[in-house]
Motif scaffolding. Structure first.
Motif, PDB file in Angstrom:
ATOM      1  N   VAL A 102       0.848  -1.192   0.000  1.00 31.23           N
ATOM      2  CA  VAL A 102       0.000   0.000   0.000  1.00 31.23           C
ATOM      3  C   VAL A 102       0.884   1.243   0.000  1.00 31.23           C
ATOM      4  CG1 VAL A 102      -1.853  -1.188   1.208  1.00 31.23           C
ATOM      5  CG2 VAL A 102      -0.105   0.017   2.519  1.00 31.23           C
ATOM      6  N   THR A 103       0.260   2.393  -0.240  1.00 30.36           N
ATOM      7  CA  THR A 103       1.002   3.657  -0.188  1.00 30.36           C
ATOM      8  C   THR A 103       1.616   3.834   1.187  1.00 30.36           C
ATOM      9  OG1 THR A 103      -0.512   4.618  -1.793  1.00 30.36           O
ATOM     10  CG2 THR A 103       0.834   6.137  -0.517  1.00 30.36           C
ATOM     11  N   GLY A 104       0.901   3.350   2.195  1.00 34.68           N
ATOM     12  CA  GLY A 104       1.421   3.426   3.558  1.00 34.68           C
ATOM     13  C   GLY A 104       2.479   2.382   3.847  1.00 34.68           C
ATOM     14  N   GLY A 105       2.789   1.510   2.918  1.00 33.63           N
ATOM     15  CA  GLY A 105       3.809   0.481   3.114  1.00 33.63           C
ATOM     16  C   GLY A 105       3.241  -0.915   2.980  1.00 33.63           C
ATOM     17  N   ARG A 106       4.016  -1.913   3.357  1.00 33.77           N
ATOM     18  CA  ARG A 106       3.544  -3.291   3.281  1.00 33.77           C
ATOM     19  C   ARG A 106       2.623  -3.626   4.448  1.00 33.77           C
ATOM     20  NH1 ARG A 106       8.744  -6.944   2.518  1.00 33.77           N
ATOM     21  NH2 ARG A 106       9.582  -5.330   3.883  1.00 33.77           N
TER      22      ARG A 106
END
Length: 709
Positions: A102-106
């Motif tokens: 995700v944009t927020g990371g894994r």
């Protein structure tokens, strides 16, 4: 055995086209076919199965990108059979999970975890449903300890309709007060209802007590072994037997075996997984366990929001230590009143230093975090090393992981909204070639799990004391606050001189830097200091590894630099994220686009090539840490390869760290000529390049499973 394949979204599900559409995640593998089946093992369905080999970590396995074939709101069933082969005593952990970039990371979504054996195929079946599709989605099959081969039969993933009852919001009614919610609590049913998490294990009975150890009660207990991380152990899902707002008592008896110096910490934790991909951890309690006696581990837990999945598990001892567990009990005690949800602890403002800051009273008030240590006294100083201040210093020994070190609870000595300075001197001793990473950080035990705040990281040597000084400020005090000193690779001893922690005021310039929204640096200027390493490692820090700068007089393995006369060598890396970094907070501004380039090379890689990332670690005042990948390249040992990329920050974090990561543990990374320049023809916010490389991993690899440390 027949598996329903109708509507299967997995491409090449039966491995009839070898490994097409499948990826081996940093390991080896093959498709086993008739008549040359792997170790003579017959398939359970179809004609083929996959064998995953040369695994050096529990997370290495088989994966497939399923992004384009799943839909939000739909429920999918995953079904396959798994088996293990290799150095397995008893059973071994295997799991299916989703990895979502995700944009927020894994983010990670566990589908199902089972205990697999060498003797027979075990069905691995579970469901998943995603509310949104925030990024690339992979289905992963992984889990056994390093060195254990994983066998996977044809994989089926298909959309399933849940009935009205199943698809509704789950509301659990509590069981009767006093009833044990743990199934097979005394292991009379073997490991039924229990799962091994990334390790091996078995249940012992009267006929084969482990090393002659008698059970605490009853006739059986569980042995978990081949653990390569402290958080690996035994778990049981309790979702359907707990409810929000209720208080639960927990107790178990634990013991350790193996390479234990004197004692080891064992911890019980509850993992809560929510539909929004968030995972929270409740630490129930920990206890110091020994080889000599069973120790009672007990505590209470409660939560206020019902998760999608609730799991209770045991963790804590160092890798390699064997954990014995007997008689696990969790009982519902009472309902928690609404006004008891939050407990505010009183905070007292600290003085000019912390008690026993100079180790004059030995290690009183200090804790050794899963390692050994002592305070040497004159004239018997450790290895003849003289103190730099006062008469004493602490030596931290027997370290098996980078995070093991010295810690201190400072909760009662700090206040929210106050800036504190931490000051000490550090040194290392042991198998160090060049310099070694040492850091001071805060560990905050918040209700939702541990949070980490880096205070300062420095490069320490065996030759002289290095000053380690930095500041921290907490906007709130959500739980117990510890200050930790850690960082060198395993096997390296850490020396710490007297520690000062005192309240300090920021001057106007420092306040401006902390809230920096300044004009960017002039176009064309390289913001990387000492970009060609002509000043050694000045302005650079090694993160949890060793390293040095190779010059004309000592080029590493005869490798010539790409340009100039110097390059950096990072080695003794035990995790893929460990490497070289530089703080660029004061040199970047939001809404400006920056171009990066560097020349990279690897050494000692068993595989033909390695993937290396250039990344930013963005640290925010609310304890959140994001990872932003800004460049990626495949590197080989036979030549230098250029890595390039761009990045843009929409907002300004508290701290921006630029670093390299990616090669497998043990691979040596060589770095030359690093450049980051502002690009005046700025790419607009949210450009395609920025979206491709923004990979915030939530709490990323080194804080994944928050209780990893």
């Amino acid at each position: 055995m027949w598996i329903n394949t109708e509507g299967n979204i997995i491409r090449n599900y039966d491995f009839s086209n070898d490994l097409s559409f499948w990826d081996l995640d940093n390991c080896g593998g093959l498709v086993s076919k008739n008549p040359d089946y792997y170790s003579g093992i017959k398939p359970i369905s179809r004609k083929n199965y996959c064998v995953v080999l040369n695994r050096n970590s529990y997370w290495q396995g088989l994966r497939q990108d399923i992004t384009a074939r799943v839909s939000p709101g739909a429920t999918y069933t995953v079904s396959t059979y798994v088996r293990v082969w290799g150095p397995v005593r008893g059973l071994s952990s295997v799991q299916a999970q989703l990895t979502i970039w995700v944009t927020g990371g894994r983010k990670f979504v566990l589908i199902r975890r089972v205990n697999a054996s060498k003797d027979k195929w075990e069905i691995l079946e579970g469901t998943f449903s995603l509310q949104t599709i925030p990024g690339r989605i992979y289905i992963d099959f992984e889990g056994p300890p390093p060195g254990v081969d994983l066998l996977i039969s044809p994989v089926v993933v298909y959309s399933t309709d849940l009935d009205e009852h199943e698809s509704g919001d789950k509301i659990n009614l509590p069981i009767s007060v006093g009833d044990n919610i743990i199934l097979n609590h005394d292991f009379m049913g073997g490991l039924q209802f229990w799962n091994l998490y990334a390790c091996n294990g078995f249940v012992v009975t009267e006929a084969n007590y482990f090393e002659g150890v008698q059970p605490y009660s009853g006739k059986n207990y569980c042995v978990t072994l081949d653990r390569t991380h402290d958080w690996q152990g035994l778990e049981q899902e309790i979702t359907n037997r707990v409810s929000p707002g209720f208080i639960y008592d927990f107790s178990a008896f634990v013991r350790v075996w193996g390479p234990v110096q004197e004692a080891a910490k064992v911890q019980a934790t509850v993992r809560l997984e929510y539909p929004d991909l968030e995972t929270k951890y409740i630490i129930i309690e920990s206890v110091i366990a020994t080889k000599e006696n069973w120790e009672k581990l007990e505590g209470t837990f409660s939560f206020m929001t019902m998760p999608k999945l609730a799991t209770i598990y045991f963790e804590g001892p160092d890798p390699g230590i064997i954990l014995l567990i007997d008689s696990v009990v969790v009982t519902c005690v009472s309902h928690e009143q609404e006004n008891e949800n939050v407990i505010n602890l009183p905070i007292s403002i600290g003085g000019s230093s912390i008690e026993n800051h100079d180790f004059s009273d030995g290690l009183h008030y200090w804790e050794l975090d899963n390692c050994g240590g002592y305070v040497p006294k004159s004239p018997d100083y450790y290895k003849g090393v003289q103190p730099i201040a006062g008469k004493n210093y602490c030596v931290v020994l027997n370290r098996n992981s980078y995070w093991q070190g010295l810690r201190r609870d400072i909760t009662e000595s700090v206040s929210a909204g106050t800036t504190y300075t931490v000051s000490t001197n550090v040194r290392v001793w042991g198998p160090v070639r060049g310099l070694s990473s040492v850091q001071a950080q805060l560990t905050i035990w918040a209700p939702e799990g541990r949070k980490f705040v880096l205070i300062r990281r420095v490069n320490a040597s065996m030759d002289e004391w290095e000053k380690l000084e930095g500041t921290f400020l907490l906007e709130s005090i959500p739980g117990r606050v510890y200050i930790d000193f850690e960082g060198p690779p395993p096997g390296v001893n850490l020396l710490i001189s007297p520690v000062m922690v005192y309240s300090s005021g920021l001057n106007e310039q420092e306040k401006k830097i902390r809230n920096r929204i300044d004009s960017p640096i002039s176009s064309g200027g390289n913001i990387i200091l000492n970009h060609d390493f002509h000043e050694g490692l000045s302005f650079w820090n090694l993160h949890a590894c060793n390293g040095f700068v190779a010059t004309e007089s000592n080029y590493y393995e005869g490798v010539q630099p790409y340009s100039g006369k110097n390059y950096c060598v990072t080695l003794d890396r035990t995790e893929d994220w460990q490497g070289l970094e530089q703080d660029i907070t004061d040199s970047v501004s939001p809404r400006s686009t920056y171009i990066i380039s560097a020349f990279l090379r690897v050494w000692g890689a068993d595989q033909e090539s390695c993937q290396i990332n250039a990344a930013l670690r963005l640290e925010y005042p609310n304890f959140e840490t994001a990872k932003k990948i800004i460049g990626r390249v495949t590197v080989k040992a036979d030549s230098w390869v250029m890595l390039d990329g761009t990045f843009l920050l929409e907002t300004m974090p508290r701290q921006v760290i630029f670093y390299f990561d990616g090669p497998a543990p043990g691979v040596v990374l060589l770095i030359d000529s690093v450049v980051i320049e502002e690009h005046k023809d700025s790419v607009e916010v949210g450009s395609s390049m920025d979206k491709i490389h923004e990979d915030n991993v939530g709490n990323e690899a080194y804080t994944n499973h928050i209780s990893h440390h």
